[in-house]
Write a protein that holds these residues in place. Structure first.
Motif, PDB file in Angstrom:
ATOM      1  N   ASN A  43       6.119   9.786  -0.226  1.00  0.00           N
ATOM      2  CA  ASN A  43       5.720   8.474  -0.618  1.00  0.00           C
ATOM      3  C   ASN A  43       6.350   7.135   0.654  1.00  0.00           C
ATOM      4  OD1 ASN A  43       4.308   9.177  -2.854  1.00  0.00           O
ATOM      5  ND2 ASN A  43       6.117   9.191  -3.884  1.00  0.00           N
ATOM      6  N   LYS A  44       6.213   7.768   1.826  1.00  0.00           N
ATOM      7  CA  LYS A  44       6.491   6.901   2.922  1.00  0.00           C
ATOM      8  C   LYS A  44       5.443   6.841   3.794  1.00  0.00           C
ATOM      9  CE  LYS A  44      10.560   5.520   1.468  1.00  0.00           C
ATOM     10  NZ  LYS A  44      10.801   3.826   0.949  1.00  0.00           N
ATOM     11  N   TYR A  45       5.039   5.885   4.581  1.00  0.00           N
ATOM     12  CA  TYR A  45       4.170   6.104   5.675  1.00  0.00           C
ATOM     13  C   TYR A  45       4.652   6.577   6.890  1.00  0.00           C
ATOM     14  CZ  TYR A  45       0.293   3.501   3.462  1.00  0.00           C
ATOM     15  OH  TYR A  45      -0.766   3.111   2.472  1.00  0.00           O
ATOM     16  N   LEU A  46       3.749   7.490   7.537  1.00  0.00           N
ATOM     17  CA  LEU A  46       4.170   8.246   8.742  1.00  0.00           C
ATOM     18  C   LEU A  46       3.041   7.660   9.818  1.00  0.00           C
ATOM     19  CD1 LEU A  46       5.490  10.098  10.788  1.00  0.00           C
ATOM     20  CD2 LEU A  46       3.785  11.884  10.035  1.00  0.00           C
ATOM     21  N   GLN A  47       3.149   6.874  10.852  1.00  0.00           N
ATOM     22  CA  GLN A  47       2.379   6.427  11.807  1.00  0.00           C
ATOM     23  C   GLN A  47       1.934   7.918  12.600  1.00  0.00           C
ATOM     24  OE1 GLN A  47       2.999   3.043  14.296  1.00  0.00           O
ATOM     25  NE2 GLN A  47       2.490   4.216  16.046  1.00  0.00           N
ATOM     26  N   THR A  48       0.526   8.334  12.398  1.00  0.00           N
ATOM     27  CA  THR A  48       0.062   9.281  13.029  1.00  0.00           C
ATOM     28  C   THR A  48      -0.916   9.064  14.209  1.00  0.00           C
ATOM     29  OG1 THR A  48      -2.048   9.022  11.437  1.00  0.00           O
ATOM     30  CG2 THR A  48      -0.003  10.437  10.967  1.00  0.00           C
ATOM     31  N   PHE A  62      -1.821   4.746   9.285  1.00  0.00           N
ATOM     32  CA  PHE A  62      -0.590   5.456   8.586  1.00  0.00           C
ATOM     33  C   PHE A  62      -1.154   6.409   7.668  1.00  0.00           C
ATOM     34  CE2 PHE A  62       0.565   1.307  10.251  1.00  0.00           C
ATOM     35  CZ  PHE A  62       1.773   1.281  10.800  1.00  0.00           C
ATOM     36  N   ILE A  63      -0.372   7.409   7.430  1.00  0.00           N
ATOM     37  CA  ILE A  63      -0.251   8.514   6.372  1.00  0.00           C
ATOM     38  C   ILE A  63       0.756   8.580   5.307  1.00  0.00           C
ATOM     39  CG2 ILE A  63      -1.272  11.104   6.019  1.00  0.00           C
ATOM     40  CD1 ILE A  63      -3.482   9.315   7.375  1.00  0.00           C
ATOM     41  N   LEU A  64       0.271   8.415   4.121  1.00  0.00           N
ATOM     42  CA  LEU A  64       1.456   8.668   3.216  1.00  0.00           C
ATOM     43  C   LEU A  64       1.943  10.071   3.165  1.00  0.00           C
ATOM     44  CD1 LEU A  64       2.768   6.853   1.101  1.00  0.00           C
ATOM     45  CD2 LEU A  64       1.245   7.625  -0.455  1.00  0.00           C
ATOM     46  N   TYR A  87       0.807  -1.322  -0.010  1.00  0.00           N
ATOM     47  CA  TYR A  87      -0.004   0.114  -0.104  1.00  0.00           C
ATOM     48  C   TYR A  87       1.010   1.368  -0.022  1.00  0.00           C
ATOM     49  CZ  TYR A  87      -3.867  -3.453   1.019  1.00  0.00           C
ATOM     50  OH  TYR A  87      -4.536  -4.494   1.074  1.00  0.00           O
ATOM     51  N   GLN A  88       1.788   1.094   0.578  1.00  0.00           N
ATOM     52  CA  GLN A  88       3.022   2.326   0.699  1.00  0.00           C
ATOM     53  C   GLN A  88       3.577   2.501  -0.600  1.00  0.00           C
ATOM     54  OE1 GLN A  88       6.213   3.640   3.797  1.00  0.00           O
ATOM     55  NE2 GLN A  88       7.109   2.010   2.532  1.00  0.00           N
ATOM     56  N   GLU A  89       3.803   1.378  -1.197  1.00  0.00           N
ATOM     57  CA  GLU A  89       4.511   1.622  -2.832  1.00  0.00           C
ATOM     58  C   GLU A  89       3.578   1.965  -3.801  1.00  0.00           C
ATOM     59  OE1 GLU A  89       5.720  -2.006  -6.016  1.00  0.00           O
ATOM     60  OE2 GLU A  89       6.714  -2.229  -3.540  1.00  0.00           O
ATOM     61  N   THR A  90       2.183   1.590  -3.598  1.00  0.00           N
ATOM     62  CA  THR A  90       1.197   2.081  -4.606  1.00  0.00           C
ATOM     63  C   THR A  90       0.508   3.200  -4.302  1.00  0.00           C
ATOM     64  OG1 THR A  90      -0.045   0.457  -3.620  1.00  0.00           O
ATOM     65  CG2 THR A  90       1.017  -0.394  -5.409  1.00  0.00           C
ATOM     66  N   GLU A 126      -4.227   6.532   3.016  1.00  0.00           N
ATOM     67  CA  GLU A 126      -4.344   6.439   4.501  1.00  0.00           C
ATOM     68  C   GLU A 126      -4.624   4.887   4.787  1.00  0.00           C
ATOM     69  OE1 GLU A 126      -7.208   8.143   7.952  1.00  0.00           O
ATOM     70  OE2 GLU A 126      -7.094   9.083   6.032  1.00  0.00           O
ATOM     71  N   TYR A 127      -3.960   4.279   5.593  1.00  0.00           N
ATOM     72  CA  TYR A 127      -3.873   3.012   6.110  1.00  0.00           C
ATOM     73  C   TYR A 127      -4.320   2.690   7.439  1.00  0.00           C
ATOM     74  CZ  TYR A 127      -2.688  -2.116   6.016  1.00  0.00           C
ATOM     75  OH  TYR A 127      -2.263  -3.510   6.441  1.00  0.00           O
ATOM     76  N   TRP A 128      -5.362   1.926   7.700  1.00  0.00           N
ATOM     77  CA  TRP A 128      -5.681   1.774   9.131  1.00  0.00           C
ATOM     78  C   TRP A 128      -5.324  -0.106   9.021  1.00  0.00           C
ATOM     79  CZ3 TRP A 128     -10.711   4.122  11.409  1.00  0.00           C
ATOM     80  CH2 TRP A 128     -10.734   5.407  11.343  1.00  0.00           C
TER      81      TRP A 128
END
Length: 207
Positions: free
Chosen positions: A174-179, A168-170, A147-150, A154-156
């Motif tokens: 293009n890297k995920y940051l845990q929010t 996680f927010i992109l 999901y990060q690569e593509t 926003e990933y829950w």
């Protein structure tokens, strides 16, 4: 590892598949068995060996219901599993050249051009995965990286046992940051929908 040759016949038993081969979406379309499977870069993953736990399904319905209610009349769509999300390697990739198709527990898509009768082509704006028995490594590792690569914005990841929601927010890089990690009663913001949030208690069915 060679690419599996297309077989004109329908596959009705998952045991006919070779887990060491690389499969495409074209192959996937020929599988007609009861098990739900996913492909990540051609590798076969069985989504689950039995029906998901009741709590898993309740959480999926609670979140998708809140999103659906909020999005009514807006140019967005939300789909719970089973719903195919394909990640082609390019804009012109054919079914034979598409090697990743997954079934997120919840997918939110704001771009209607990504939708067709078979599901979604390209990254949804938001994906929610509810961890089930046997899926933790996939949700936290393989799917996190996918999901990060593509470009999923926003990933829950929801842990029913721990009763927690990790978001996680992109970033622009293009890297995920845990929010945030939410494990107690509070409002949980949906970043791609400014001003909208879901109550932790609604997800975990607390009074």
């Amino acid at each position: 590892m060679g690419i599996a040759k297309l077989n004109p016949g329908i596959i009705r038993d998952i045991r006919q598949l070779d887990p060491d081969k690389r499969y495409s979406y074209a192959d996937y379309l020929k599988w007609q068995f009861d098990e739900y499977v996913e492909l990540i870069k051609g590798k076969l993953f069985q989504k689950m060996s039995q029906a998901p736990a009741r709590e898993h399904q309740r959480i999926v319905m609670a979140i998708s219901g809140k999103l659906f209610q909020y999005l009514t009349g807006k140019p967005c769509d939300v789909y719970p599993a089973p719903f195919d999300v394909r990640f082609p390697s390019s804009d012109t990739a054919t079914d034979e050249k598409t090697y990743t198709v997954v079934q997120p527990d919840i997918s939110l898509i704001r771009d209607p051009s990504k939708l067709d009768d078979r599901g979604c082509v390209g990254a949804p704006d938001m994906i929610v995965e509810v961890v089930s028995r046997g899926t933790a490594i996939r949700d936290w590792n393989f799917k996190y990286n996918l999901y990060q690569e593509t470009g999923v914005k926003e990933y829950w990841i929801i842990e029913p046992v721990d009763r927690s929601v990790t978001i996680f927010i992109l970033t622009e890089e293009n890297k995920y940051l845990q929010t945030g990690v939410y494990a107690e009663e509070t409002d949980i913001p949906v970043s791609i929908l400014p001003g909208f949030s879901i109550k932790w208690g609604d997800i975990f069915n607390t009074p």
